[in-house]
Motif scaffolding. Structure first.
Motif: not given
Lengths: 407, 338
Positions: A167-172
């Protein structure tokens, strides 16, 4: 503390109270308290958080330029206490919002303008892309690569232990950007957009038969240059800062049994279990139960002492022991539960909730003794940073990464 | 340690003048008038230094027993001398069984010729060979009672016992029709003994925590200076991980000891729970730290010239006084309602 300080603190406290009285309406409180916690954020919560951010209560210690009020740490605590008193969420993000703090500290102007507010309002979902199958305890050994092509980077590799990846929009994300320098010096830190074709998320089946984590396969994924945090090849420093935020926001929230079978509120769970199993009179078990309970109790006493030390401004070595202590508590509790149940622990399923608990705890204890740094790594850290013992010689510290031995 | 009395009279005098011996004795009776919290802090230092003295026997157990028994006349006579260190008192509580329980009491008291007389064999008497004043708990027709007798009284024979820990002094004391004064207890005699032993356990817990801390400190220091294979041995994970584990033991012991002291000071309801937790946690922590400390040093600690063995011997002794760790784990569980 001067009386000036005191009175300005009183003014601040009054201001927060006033604002909460006007905005934290009973229907919002009711809706939010009934919410199930999950990866998706409800509309009511988003609306509330947006209000908190725009009213500058989310990150009051931050600069005014970025939704803050330039308040001192002590004043920040006043705001948090007032929010906590009425159980309103959203304050104190300048202390605990891992994503936003990392972005504020290392992000480009463009990225901060784009994402800081949405992060504070929980409008974007995030995940962590650090560990790899070949880089667990030795995180600096990552082999996922980022190659510059024009105004963007192209990422290829594989990450693991990523919760919320679907569901993530961004990942670090950390990736290698220079293979000709020693391992710590060729890593860069990115905010990687997750909604693109090159991202493939596969759930991992854990030993508990649950799936909280994913593997993430990354193929020719595009990251704009403005999504680089810190300078190129200084990702290790950015990562350590992010890890520090992560640790400071992690409470001691180890999971207990999952059966949900009601346990006596007044009695220690192990005592209740032994009583129910009619083995509470067995001397060997009594000794084991007392020992297991004492580990928990001693850890609580240690934490209380560490907190008192902190409040007096003296640094405490006890904080670093908490994780190691917790893993001993969990493994020992699981062992004693199993011993109490005896042959009953052979079973699983809804008809055997006690066995479910013991067996689940036995396996899930490794979540704490392996996850977030194994007990062995933790002992290295305690030995080196707390007791001041010398580091083990590192054979790969000065070798260009492309020449480092791998398994 | 190597002398017969097992303590240094000059040091004892200084400790008395500093107010350490009379730490828990009221100011009106010449003491410092402080409580368990201060005692525990002092005992951490005592443990670190492996102090050899009758402090636990006289200044803690005997003094607290007299206070708890609450006989004004006897207290006013004895406590000032105890606090000043001019008189050494000790309590005779158990016999050969080494069980510090009501059932472990071996002395009997009878009225003979209008006065009380004591008979029987007591053992595990702390600094019995150095004591002037004996506080004796005995069975009588009227139940458990407390008495005071002079160690020089007729019929008292005192035999020094050969202790494995040479820093400790224990005696066996036989009573053969010894004339004694009964102490008029204001409440239950065993309850008073329990209070004295709880304070002793907190003192021991402090000593154990301080001893463990000291062993950890000098062991870590050694691991930084000892070179083998061209490296400080502390850089080996085999050593480093043991040290990290000992830090957890030591810090937990300190937390437990201080917590028990504060519970005792507040006279709180769950004081027994806190005391028994500290009793076994600190005993086990000191024994483990002292034992692993020797292992981490290697050969040097197998010699008499290194002090590590003294800590292990003290740790093993402390772990047995006033109840074993297993006894206290059991008591802890009972206090938790099981």
């Amino acid at each position: 503390m001067s009386s000036d300080n005191q009175s300005s603190n009183d003014v601040l406290r009054e201001e927060v109270r006033q604002w909460l009285a006007e905005n934290w309406r009973p229907e919002i409180a009711r809706t939010l308290s009934q919410e199930q916690y999950g990866w998706e954020t409800s509309e009511t919560r988003k609306a509330w958080l947006a209000n908190v951010v725009e009213s500058r209560w989310a990150v009051p210690r931050w600069p005014q330029q970025w939704y803050g009020r330039d308040l001192s740490d002590e004043q920040g605590k006043i705001v948090e206490r007032e929010f906590a008193a009425v159980r309103a969420p959203g304050a104190g993000q300048d202390r605990i919002n891992l994503w936003a703090n990392t972005l504020l500290a290392g992000g480009s102007q463009a990225l901060k303008e784009k994402l800081l507010a949405p992060l504070l309002k929980s409008e974007v979902n995030m995940c962590l892309l650090y560990s790899e199958p070949g880089a667990g305890s030795d995180l600096a050994g990552i082999r996922t690569r980022a190659d510059r092509q024009g105004d963007h980077y192209v990422i290829n590799g594989q990450k693991v232990w990523t919760s919320g990846a679907a569901v993530a929009d961004y990942g670090m994300l950390i990736a290698r950007t220079d293979w000709d320098v020693p391992k710590h010096r060729g890593i860069s830190f990115f905010f990687c957009p997750m909604k693109q074709p090159g991202i493939e998320v596969r759930p991992l089946r854990q030993i508990t038969d649950e799936s909280h984590f994913n593997e993430v396969f990354i193929t020719d994924v595009i990251v704009p240059v403005e999504n680089l945090l810190g300078e190129l090849n200084t990702g290790w420093q950015v990562l350590n800062m992010a890890l520090a935020y992560e640790r400071s926001s992690m409470g001691e929230s180890a999971r207990g049994p999952r059966s949900g079978v009601a346990e006596s509120r007044n009695e220690e769970p192990l005592v209740a279990l032994a009583r129910e199993a009619r083995v509470l009179a067995e001397p060997k078990l009594r000794q084991d139960i007392a020992q297991a309970i004492s580990y928990k109790r001693l850890n609580a006493l240690n934490s209380a002492r560490a907190k008192a030390d902190l409040e007096q401004g003296t640094s405490s070595s006890i904080m670093s022991l908490g994780k190691l202590a917790m893993s001993r508590i969990l493994h020992e509790e699981a062992r004693v539960r199993t011993e109490i149940l005896g042959a009953q622990s052979l079973f699983e399923g809804e008809h055997y909730p006690r066995a479910e608990d013991a067996n689940f705890l036995t396996l899930n204890a490794y979540f704490t003794s392996i996850g977030g740094g194994t007990d062995q790594i933790q002992r290295n850290i305690i030995g080196e940073r707390v007791l001041g013992l010398p580091k083990e010689p590192e054979v790969d510290k000065t070798v260009p990464f492309r020449d480092v031995r791998t398994s | 340690m190597e002398t017969e009395s097992g303590y240094d009279p000059d040091l004892w005098r200084s400790l008395s003048e500093m107010g350490v011996v009379g730490l828990v004795v009221d100011e009106a009776q010449g003491g410092s008038g402080v409580g368990p919290v201060e005692l525990e802090a002092v005992m951490e230092e005592v443990g670190a230094a492996l102090l050899c003295s009758p402090l636990l026997a006289s200044g803690v157990v005997a003094a607290e027993l007299l206070k708890a028994l609450g006989d004004k006349g006897v207290s006013e006579r004895l406590l000032p001398e105890i606090a000043a260190g001019t008189s050494i008192a000790t309590a005779v509580l158990t016999g050969d069984s080494g069980c510090w329980t009501e059932e472990g009491v071996t002395i009997t008291g009878e009225i003979q010729d209008g006065g009380w007389q004591l008979s029987g064999d007591g053992s595990y008497v702390l600094h019995g060979q150095n004591a002037d004043v004996l506080l004796v708990v005995a069975n009588t027709d009227e139940g458990l009672a407390a008495f005071v007798a002079a160690s020089s009284a007729e019929g008292v024979s005192i035999e020094a016992l050969p202790t494995f820990d040479h820093t400790l002094r224990l005696a066996g004391i036989s009573f053969d029709g010894v004339e004694a004064d009964r102490i008029e207890a204001s409440g239950s005699v065993w309850e008073a003994v329990r209070r004295a032993m709880d304070l002793a356990l907190v003192a021991l817990a402090g000593e154990q925590a301080g001893g463990a801390q000291k062993v950890l400190d000098f062991t870590v220091e050694y691991a930084k200076t000892r070179i083998q294979f061209g490296r400080q041995i502390g850089s080996f994970q085999a050593i480093k991980h043991m040290a990290a584990n000992l830090l957890l033991e030591t810090e937990s012991a300190i937390s437990a000891a201080r917590h028990a002291a504060s519970r005792l000071a507040q006279d709180s309801e769950n004081r027994a729970e806190a005391v028994s937790l500290a009793a076994f946690a600190c005993a086990d922590a000191f024994v483990k730290t002292a034992a692993d400390g020797i292992q981490m040093h290697g050969g040097i600690a197998f010699t008499w010239e290194h002090p590590a063995h003294l800590y292990l011997k003290r740790a093993r002794a402390d772990a047995q006084l006033f109840g074993t760790p297993a006894y206290h784990r059991e008591r802890y569980l009972q206090e938790l309602g099981a």
